[in-house]
Scaffold this motif. Structure first.
Motif, PDB file in Angstrom:
ATOM      1  N   ARG A 143       0.830  -1.209   0.000  1.00 35.24           N
ATOM      2  CA  ARG A 143       0.000   0.000   0.000  1.00 35.24           C
ATOM      3  C   ARG A 143       0.862   1.255   0.000  1.00 35.24           C
ATOM      4  O   ARG A 143       0.540   2.244  -0.666  1.00 35.24           O
ATOM      5  N   GLY A 144       1.950   1.227   0.749  1.00 30.81           N
ATOM      6  CA  GLY A 144       2.854   2.372   0.777  1.00 30.81           C
ATOM      7  C   GLY A 144       3.477   2.639  -0.581  1.00 30.81           C
ATOM      8  O   GLY A 144       3.596   3.789  -1.017  1.00 30.81           O
ATOM      9  N   ASP A 145       3.884   1.565  -1.265  1.00 36.43           N
ATOM     10  CA  ASP A 145       4.460   1.718  -2.601  1.00 36.43           C
ATOM     11  C   ASP A 145       3.431   2.264  -3.587  1.00 36.43           C
ATOM     12  O   ASP A 145       3.752   3.105  -4.427  1.00 36.43           O
ATOM     13  N   GLU A 146       2.186   1.788  -3.473  1.00 40.65           N
ATOM     14  CA  GLU A 146       1.132   2.303  -4.348  1.00 40.65           C
ATOM     15  C   GLU A 146       0.893   3.787  -4.096  1.00 40.65           C
ATOM     16  O   GLU A 146       0.752   4.572  -5.041  1.00 40.65           O
ATOM     17  N   ASN A 147       0.855   4.183  -2.829  1.00 36.73           N
ATOM     18  CA  ASN A 147       0.639   5.595  -2.502  1.00 36.73           C
ATOM     19  C   ASN A 147       1.808   6.459  -2.953  1.00 36.73           C
ATOM     20  O   ASN A 147       1.608   7.590  -3.403  1.00 36.73           O
ATOM     21  N   ALA A 148       3.019   5.936  -2.837  1.00 35.80           N
ATOM     22  CA  ALA A 148       4.184   6.702  -3.278  1.00 35.80           C
ATOM     23  C   ALA A 148       4.118   6.943  -4.781  1.00 35.80           C
ATOM     24  O   ALA A 148       4.434   8.039  -5.259  1.00 35.80           O
ATOM     25  N   ALA A 149       3.703   5.937  -5.512  1.00 36.19           N
ATOM     26  CA  ALA A 149       3.582   6.097  -6.962  1.00 36.19           C
ATOM     27  C   ALA A 149       2.436   7.033  -7.319  1.00 36.19           C
ATOM     28  O   ALA A 149       2.510   7.794  -8.289  1.00 36.19           O
ATOM     29  N   LYS A 150       1.383   7.000  -6.528  1.00 37.41           N
ATOM     30  CA  LYS A 150       0.197   7.796  -6.825  1.00 37.41           C
ATOM     31  C   LYS A 150       0.369   9.257  -6.433  1.00 37.41           C
ATOM     32  O   LYS A 150       0.003  10.159  -7.186  1.00 37.41           O
ATOM     33  N   PHE A 151       0.909   9.509  -5.237  1.00 37.79           N
ATOM     34  CA  PHE A 151       0.938  10.866  -4.698  1.00 37.79           C
ATOM     35  C   PHE A 151       2.338  11.464  -4.603  1.00 37.79           C
ATOM     36  O   PHE A 151       2.486  12.663  -4.374  1.00 37.79           O
ATOM     37  N   GLY A 152       3.358  10.663  -4.714  1.00 40.60           N
ATOM     38  CA  GLY A 152       4.719  11.140  -4.512  1.00 40.60           C
ATOM     39  C   GLY A 152       5.209  11.999  -5.664  1.00 40.60           C
ATOM     40  O   GLY A 152       4.676  11.980  -6.779  1.00 40.60           O
ATOM     41  N   ARG A 153       6.226  12.773  -5.379  1.00 42.05           N
ATOM     42  CA  ARG A 153       6.840  13.608  -6.412  1.00 42.05           C
ATOM     43  C   ARG A 153       8.280  13.156  -6.591  1.00 42.05           C
ATOM     44  O   ARG A 153       8.927  12.729  -5.649  1.00 42.05           O
TER      45      ARG A 153
ATOM     46  N   GLU B  50      10.938  17.134  -9.597  1.00 45.10           N
ATOM     47  CA  GLU B  50       9.743  17.947  -9.363  1.00 45.10           C
ATOM     48  C   GLU B  50       9.867  18.748  -8.069  1.00 45.10           C
ATOM     49  O   GLU B  50       9.479  19.922  -8.026  1.00 45.10           O
ATOM     50  N   ARG B  51      10.408  18.139  -7.020  1.00 43.19           N
ATOM     51  CA  ARG B  51      10.605  18.867  -5.758  1.00 43.19           C
ATOM     52  C   ARG B  51      11.608  19.997  -5.939  1.00 43.19           C
ATOM     53  O   ARG B  51      11.397  21.118  -5.465  1.00 43.19           O
ATOM     54  N   ALA B  52      12.690  19.738  -6.650  1.00 47.95           N
ATOM     55  CA  ALA B  52      13.702  20.768  -6.880  1.00 47.95           C
ATOM     56  C   ALA B  52      13.125  21.920  -7.695  1.00 47.95           C
ATOM     57  O   ALA B  52      13.396  23.090  -7.412  1.00 47.95           O
ATOM     58  N   LEU B  53      12.320  21.595  -8.692  1.00 47.53           N
ATOM     59  CA  LEU B  53      11.699  22.627  -9.520  1.00 47.53           C
ATOM     60  C   LEU B  53      10.757  23.489  -8.703  1.00 47.53           C
ATOM     61  O   LEU B  53      10.776  24.725  -8.808  1.00 47.53           O
ATOM     62  N   GLN B  54       9.952  22.864  -7.855  1.00 50.23           N
ATOM     63  CA  GLN B  54       9.025  23.628  -7.017  1.00 50.23           C
ATOM     64  C   GLN B  54       9.796  24.519  -6.034  1.00 50.23           C
ATOM     65  O   GLN B  54       9.428  25.671  -5.820  1.00 50.23           O
ATOM     66  N   ASP B  55      10.863  24.000  -5.445  1.00 53.59           N
ATOM     67  CA  ASP B  55      11.672  24.802  -4.526  1.00 53.59           C
ATOM     68  C   ASP B  55      12.302  25.995  -5.246  1.00 53.59           C
ATOM     69  O   ASP B  55      12.339  27.108  -4.717  1.00 53.59           O
ATOM     70  N   ALA B  56      12.795  25.766  -6.457  1.00 54.21           N
ATOM     71  CA  ALA B  56      13.412  26.845  -7.225  1.00 54.21           C
ATOM     72  C   ALA B  56      12.383  27.916  -7.576  1.00 54.21           C
ATOM     73  O   ALA B  56      12.665  29.117  -7.495  1.00 54.21           O
TER      74      ALA B  56
END
Length: 63
Positions: A23-33, A37-43
């Motif tokens: 379930r954790g792996d599914e959620n990471a694929a579904k909601f994770g960045r 993407e994180r670096a772009l948002q921070d920039a």
């Protein structure tokens, strides 16, 4: 009848751990960045902050 002795508690716990990880792996694929993407948002956030700071007025207004 020579079967392997199985600890049912251990089997249940192992199955629960596997389900939780799945379930954790599914959620990471579904909601994770991704890292990019994180670096772009921070920039973008840093650029927006700098842009707003550049347009601030000083507290010393002369009238």
């Amino acid at each position: 009848m020579s079967g392997k002795i199985v600890n049912l508690s251990r089997v249940r716990k192992t199955r629960a751990r596997e389900d939780k990880r799945r379930r954790g792996d599914e959620n990471a694929a579904k909601f994770g960045r991704s890292k990019v993407e994180r670096a772009l948002q921070d920039a973008r956030a840093e650029k927006d902050t700098a842009h707003l700071d550049a347009h601030k007025r000083d507290g010393t207004d002369e009238e």
